[in-house]
Design a protein around this motif. Structure first.
Motif, mmCIF file in Angstrom:
data_model
loop_
_atom_site.group_PDB
_atom_site.id
_atom_site.type_symbol
_atom_site.label_atom_id
_atom_site.label_comp_id
_atom_site.label_asym_id
_atom_site.label_seq_id
_atom_site.Cartn_x
_atom_site.Cartn_y
_atom_site.Cartn_z
ATOM 1 N N UNK A 72 30.723 42.499 52.792
ATOM 2 C CA UNK A 72 29.101 42.365 52.413
ATOM 3 C C UNK A 72 29.348 43.677 50.822
ATOM 4 N N UNK A 73 28.142 42.767 50.540
ATOM 5 C CA UNK A 73 27.766 44.102 49.320
ATOM 6 C C UNK A 73 25.828 44.262 50.336
ATOM 7 N N UNK A 74 25.092 45.111 48.972
ATOM 8 C CA UNK A 74 23.909 44.932 48.811
ATOM 9 C C UNK A 74 23.145 43.940 48.712
ATOM 10 N N UNK A 75 22.074 43.304 49.151
ATOM 11 C CA UNK A 75 21.890 41.951 48.341
ATOM 12 C C UNK A 75 20.139 41.772 49.005
ATOM 13 N N UNK A 76 19.950 41.169 47.572
ATOM 14 C CA UNK A 76 18.831 40.668 47.859
ATOM 15 C C UNK A 76 18.383 41.624 46.152
ATOM 16 N N UNK A 77 17.057 42.228 46.025
ATOM 17 C CA UNK A 77 17.066 42.833 44.439
ATOM 18 C C UNK A 77 17.486 43.808 44.694
ATOM 19 N N UNK A 78 18.404 44.111 43.532
ATOM 20 C CA UNK A 78 19.325 45.661 43.827
ATOM 21 C C UNK A 78 19.701 46.305 42.239
ATOM 22 N N UNK A 79 18.661 46.303 41.421
ATOM 23 C CA UNK A 79 18.898 46.876 40.048
ATOM 24 C C UNK A 79 20.114 47.879 39.745
ATOM 25 N N UNK A 80 19.943 47.733 38.159
ATOM 26 C CA UNK A 80 21.269 48.552 37.750
ATOM 27 C C UNK A 80 23.019 48.255 38.284
ATOM 28 N N UNK A 81 23.065 46.953 38.889
ATOM 29 C CA UNK A 81 24.026 46.961 38.621
ATOM 30 C C UNK A 81 25.032 45.110 38.731
ATOM 31 N N UNK A 82 26.080 45.410 37.972
ATOM 32 C CA UNK A 82 26.928 44.983 36.608
ATOM 33 C C UNK A 82 27.482 43.158 38.585
ATOM 34 N N UNK A 83 27.539 42.248 38.068
ATOM 35 C CA UNK A 83 28.178 41.276 38.580
ATOM 36 C C UNK A 83 29.543 41.582 39.045
ATOM 37 N N UNK A 84 30.154 42.423 38.449
ATOM 38 C CA UNK A 84 31.453 42.738 38.855
ATOM 39 C C UNK A 84 31.597 43.902 39.472
ATOM 40 N N UNK A 112 23.598 40.607 28.721
ATOM 41 C CA UNK A 112 23.613 40.967 27.786
ATOM 42 C C UNK A 112 24.061 42.323 28.473
ATOM 43 N N UNK A 113 25.361 42.534 27.648
ATOM 44 C CA UNK A 113 25.677 44.057 27.358
ATOM 45 C C UNK A 113 26.838 44.315 28.883
ATOM 46 N N UNK A 114 26.816 43.236 29.748
ATOM 47 C CA UNK A 114 27.620 43.338 30.461
ATOM 48 C C UNK A 114 29.235 42.433 30.866
ATOM 49 N N UNK A 115 30.277 43.245 30.668
ATOM 50 C CA UNK A 115 31.673 41.944 31.234
ATOM 51 C C UNK A 115 32.070 41.216 31.213
ATOM 52 N N UNK A 116 32.830 40.433 30.802
ATOM 53 C CA UNK A 116 32.580 39.093 31.484
ATOM 54 C C UNK A 116 33.616 39.040 32.538
ATOM 55 N N UNK A 117 33.479 38.161 33.615
ATOM 56 C CA UNK A 117 33.795 38.365 34.836
ATOM 57 C C UNK A 117 34.609 37.064 34.241
ATOM 58 N N UNK A 118 35.290 37.663 34.522
ATOM 59 C CA UNK A 118 36.700 36.647 34.163
ATOM 60 C C UNK A 118 38.258 36.644 36.156
ATOM 61 N N UNK A 119 38.689 36.360 36.764
ATOM 62 C CA UNK A 119 39.381 36.581 37.709
ATOM 63 C C UNK A 119 40.249 38.193 36.887
ATOM 64 N N UNK A 120 40.750 38.312 35.948
ATOM 65 C CA UNK A 120 41.873 38.744 35.677
ATOM 66 C C UNK A 120 40.923 40.542 35.581
ATOM 67 N N UNK A 121 39.844 40.212 35.591
ATOM 68 C CA UNK A 121 38.684 41.812 35.131
ATOM 69 C C UNK A 121 38.460 42.267 36.573
ATOM 70 N N UNK A 122 38.596 41.182 37.388
ATOM 71 C CA UNK A 122 38.041 41.085 38.689
ATOM 72 C C UNK A 122 39.286 42.409 39.056
ATOM 73 N N UNK A 123 40.263 41.561 39.093
ATOM 74 C CA UNK A 123 41.593 41.747 40.200
ATOM 75 C C UNK A 123 41.684 43.013 39.291
ATOM 76 N N UNK A 124 41.784 43.715 38.507
ATOM 77 C CA UNK A 124 42.324 45.066 37.832
ATOM 78 C C UNK A 124 40.640 45.939 38.062
ATOM 79 N N UNK A 125 39.960 45.410 38.486
ATOM 80 C CA UNK A 125 39.082 46.735 38.785
ATOM 81 C C UNK A 125 39.458 46.932 40.539
ATOM 82 N N UNK A 126 39.138 45.401 40.952
ATOM 83 C CA UNK A 126 39.701 45.415 42.486
ATOM 84 C C UNK A 126 40.962 46.419 42.592
ATOM 85 N N UNK A 127 41.982 46.469 41.868
ATOM 86 C CA UNK A 127 43.381 46.962 41.961
ATOM 87 C C UNK A 127 44.744 45.995 42.826
#
Lengths: 137, 386
Positions: free
Chosen positions: B14-26, B60-75
């Motif tokens: 899970x993550x925080x959910x609802x209105x959660x400002x200042x967070x990227x989709x990634x 706007x301003x966010x990186x494109x959420x590709x599965x490889x970028x997700x993999x990179x950030x999740x190690x």
């Protein structure tokens, strides 16, 4: 282009340019498969039933009935700001195709599924006319 | 069929959910994935498959959420990786295929998005101008058309859908992480909510939510060595009528749920009588009605009397969407349903836990659905606690 027209405009492509050209002349044109007779919409290079590419273009009568409809109360596009509540509907045309359009000339609350409708033309710009539908009284 | 009870869900993130400002989709993807891996008691190096649910163009301003970028950030360094761009709901089936092929040992499936704080509207797409020129936008209108045809065909309507909106809200009131946890809903509240696209009111619409959700799939053998009770995929089915709503003639049923459900029940070797609760994809209230109807819980037009008397609510005989669902908990596409069913079967749902606590049957088998487009794709998953 009429700069006062604020709604999205058609963007004819290689598949459907004949349709919009027909609309400009107030004719409702559809492809008909010469092999199996299916009248189809949206336009396609091939008949999805028999896979024939042998196609003719026919002029539809403009008569049909409302298969289903939706009454927009929320504004999704500023061009429709002054139109709500307006009605979009799927028209089941006599020739068979289902065509998305608007119901005009009728209060939204009086629209019903399966009532007969006929085409009316709205000239939105010098280049484009839209086929809309009104109930047949 | 050969896949029955062969694969299991072993962790939920899970993550925080609802209105959660200042967070990227990634950031939600990565947080949900890391929490799912921790929840399963795994190390990230062991997770060798990654499936991201549908792709949205970046805000706007966010990186494109590709599965490889997700993999990179999740190690993660996955052997197999995937993402889909629309709403085909085949992620779990794909994961099971990778496992069955021996290509992967643990597959993580994640969904994340920040549309609420990011200001993404689901209504303003004008890419299909043959619809936009007539003012047809967004998903609500498509489902409104389906619901309207159903009203005409088998005389359903708001008197049926109010039971779904209000019943699910009662579950959300028991779920501390539900967006609507603090907001009760009466039938009067339902009827006084504004029209969006008639015949659908605001309270017939699912929530728009920031956040993410993830879960991990592995073999039953591996699941038995992990920390949670084993929750298996007992049956799975899919069916995709595919026609856009303007061309469809099955919007009042049978939708894809009919064949998809038959496939899943055949694999599981059970009937509706064996189902203890349902987690049904609820983009709109009508979706819940037509899905349950096509699964065979009631005949066309008999939904109102089936729902009446609190059938799907806490204490009811067939609990539905026990987290509050997407109408009242949070919208994470098909992950809202699968993760809630998993948590219920594991017995980890606190105040809303099915069983004695909510005066419902202790769950052994839960039926889940997922669908995409405007009733164009459908997936059925039957989960059970071994």
């Amino acid at each position: 282009m009429d700069v006062s027209y604020q709604k999205p405009l058609p963007q004819p492509n290689a598949d459907d340019r004949f349709f919009w050209d027909g609309c400009k002349k107030h004719t409702l044109l559809f492809q008909k498969c010469r092999n199996c007779g299916l009248v189809r919409w949206p336009p396609s290079i091939i008949c999805p039933v028999c896979y024939s590419q042998d196609t003719e273009v026919i002029e539809a009568s403009g008569k049909g009935k409302i298969y289903t409809y939706a009454i927009y109360h929320q504004v999704y596009h500023q061009g429709f700001r002054d139109e709500v509540p307006y009605v979009t509907a799927v028209i089941e045309l006599e020739e068979g195709p289902h065509f998305l359009s608007n119901i005009v000339g009728c209060e939204p609350d009086n629209v019903e599924c399966d009532i007969p409708v006929e085409v009316v033309w709205e000239d939105i710009t010098p280049e484009f006319s839209l086929p809309k539908f009104k109930p047949v009284l | 069929m050969g896949l029955k009870d062969k694969y299991a869900i072993v962790g939920v993130g899970y993550t925080p959910q609802g209105r959660v400002p200042d967070r990227t989709a990634l950031s939600f993807h990565v947080e949900a994935i890391s929490n799912a891996i921790k929840d399963a008691g795994l190390r990230r190096e062991e997770v060798d498959g990654l499936i991201c649910y549908r792709h949205f163009p970046p805000l706007g301003g966010e990186p494109d959420v590709t599965p490889y970028l997700v993999a990179q950030h999740a190690g993660l360094v996955p052997r197999v990786i995937s993402q889909e761009a629309n709403c085909a709901r085949s992620q779990l089936l794909n994961a099971m295929g990778w496992l069955d092929a021996g290509l992967c040992n643990y597959v993580v499936i994640s969904y994340a998005h920040n549309p609420l704080s990011g200001g993404r509207s689901f209504g303003q797409r004008t890419d299909n101008y043959t619809k936009a020129v007539f003012g047809q936008f967004g998903a609500t209108s498509g489902y409104a058309m389906a619901a309207r045809r159903a009203m005409h065909t088998f005389h359903t309507g708001p008197d049926t859908w109010k039971h779904i909106a209000v019943g699910q809200r009662k579950w959300a009131n028991l779920n501390p992480v539900a967006v609507m946890n603090d907001h009760t809903m009466t039938y009067e509240d339902y009827f006084s909510s504004r029209w969006v696209v008639e015949p659908l009111r605001l309270f017939d619409n699912c929530l728009v939510t920031d956040g993410g959700r993830a879960y991990i799939v592995t073999s039953v053998e591996r699941a038995k060595a992990l920390q949670h009770p084993v929750v298996t995929v007992m049956g799975i089915g899919q069916h995709n009528p595919a026609l856009e709503i303007e061309q469809a003639t099955n919007m009042a049923g049978p939708t894809g749920a009919r064949l998809s459900g038959e496939t899943a029940f055949a694999m599981a070797g059970i009937t509706l009588d064996d189902i203890d609760a349902c987690e049904i994809y609820d983009c709109f209230t009508y979706t819940v009605e037509i899905t349950l109807q096509d699964y065979g819980f009631f005949k066309p037009g008999e939904g109102e009397s089936w729902f009446e008397g609190g059938t799907i609510e806490p204490g009811g005989r067939m609990p539905v969407n026990t987290s509050g669902g997407q109408l009242s908990e949070a919208y994470f596409m098909g992950l809202t349903q699968i993760t809630e069913a998993t948590m219920q079967l594991m017995g980890r749902c606190g105040e809303r836990q099915l069983g004695l606590q909510t005066n419902t049957k202790k769950p052994e088998i839960i039926l889940c659905s997922d669908n995409g487009g405007i009733l164009q794709t459908h997936s059925t998953v039957i989960l059970r606690r071994l």
